[in-house]
Design an enzyme around this catalytic site. Sequence first.
Site, PDB file in Angstrom:
ATOM      1  N   HIS A 100      53.567  57.632  38.202  1.00  0.00           N
ATOM      2  CA  HIS A 100      52.622  58.722  38.469  1.00  0.00           C
ATOM      3  C   HIS A 100      52.599  59.020  39.962  1.00  0.00           C
ATOM      4  CE1 HIS A 100      50.116  57.772  34.597  1.00  0.00           C
ATOM      5  NE2 HIS A 100      51.420  57.836  34.358  1.00  0.00           N
ATOM      6  N   GLU A 155      50.258  59.747  42.013  1.00  0.00           N
ATOM      7  CA  GLU A 155      49.208  59.075  42.770  1.00  0.00           C
ATOM      8  C   GLU A 155      49.539  57.603  42.996  1.00  0.00           C
ATOM      9  OE1 GLU A 155      49.011  60.895  39.890  1.00  0.00           O
ATOM     10  OE2 GLU A 155      46.882  61.038  39.413  1.00  0.00           O
ATOM     11  N   CYS A 189      44.573  58.656  36.710  1.00  0.00           N
ATOM     12  CA  CYS A 189      44.296  57.830  35.537  1.00  0.00           C
ATOM     13  C   CYS A 189      43.764  56.476  36.014  1.00  0.00           C
ATOM     14  CB  CYS A 189      45.569  57.654  34.703  1.00  0.00           C
ATOM     15  SG  CYS A 189      46.804  56.584  35.476  1.00  0.00           S
ATOM     16  N   CYS A 195      46.214  54.749  38.392  1.00  0.00           N
ATOM     17  CA  CYS A 195      46.286  55.392  39.705  1.00  0.00           C
ATOM     18  C   CYS A 195      45.000  55.202  40.495  1.00  0.00           C
ATOM     19  CB  CYS A 195      46.603  56.867  39.540  1.00  0.00           C
ATOM     20  SG  CYS A 195      48.251  57.152  38.843  1.00  0.00           S
TER      21      CYS A 195
END
Length: 165
Positions: A64, A66, A94, A97
């Site tokens: 991801h 992030e 999420c 993250c």
Amino acid sequence: MNKVNHVMQLNEQDQAFMRRSFELAAQAREQGIHPFAALLVDDKGNILLEQVNGYLPKLDMTGHAERVLMTRASQEYRPDFLAKCTMYVSAEPCAMCAGAAYWAGLGRVVYSLSEQRLKQITGNHPENPTLDLPCRVVFESGQRKVEVIGPVMEDEGAELHNDFW
């Protein structure tokens, strides 16, 4: 807080950085990469790092934007510096993250598309089995404060995902 309060806290600089995250996510989408992007900005308004989703080419489910950004940030900066920084993201971090941002020492997150709305868009896509867990819940479980502003400019953030999943 309700969305109106979040929007009221979004100044012109925040809006410009959010739009930059949209530009990066759109560029990623044009390359067939999941349309997510994040950037790290210091307390003086300087962009320090930019990151798009890292799922491709190795099919990294933890890639991801992030999380990758926070790993890079943690390797380059100390938590006391990151506590004064903001991460702007095209979609809400999420749980993974948010955890990475917390452990890196980040002080502030501004996000566009909520996890809840992302889940409505993606369904149970095998490349993005979205968690409907607000990042605020993750941060509130920690021992230090992380300021969260979002969702903001959510319709623009959602547009990046239309017809992608």
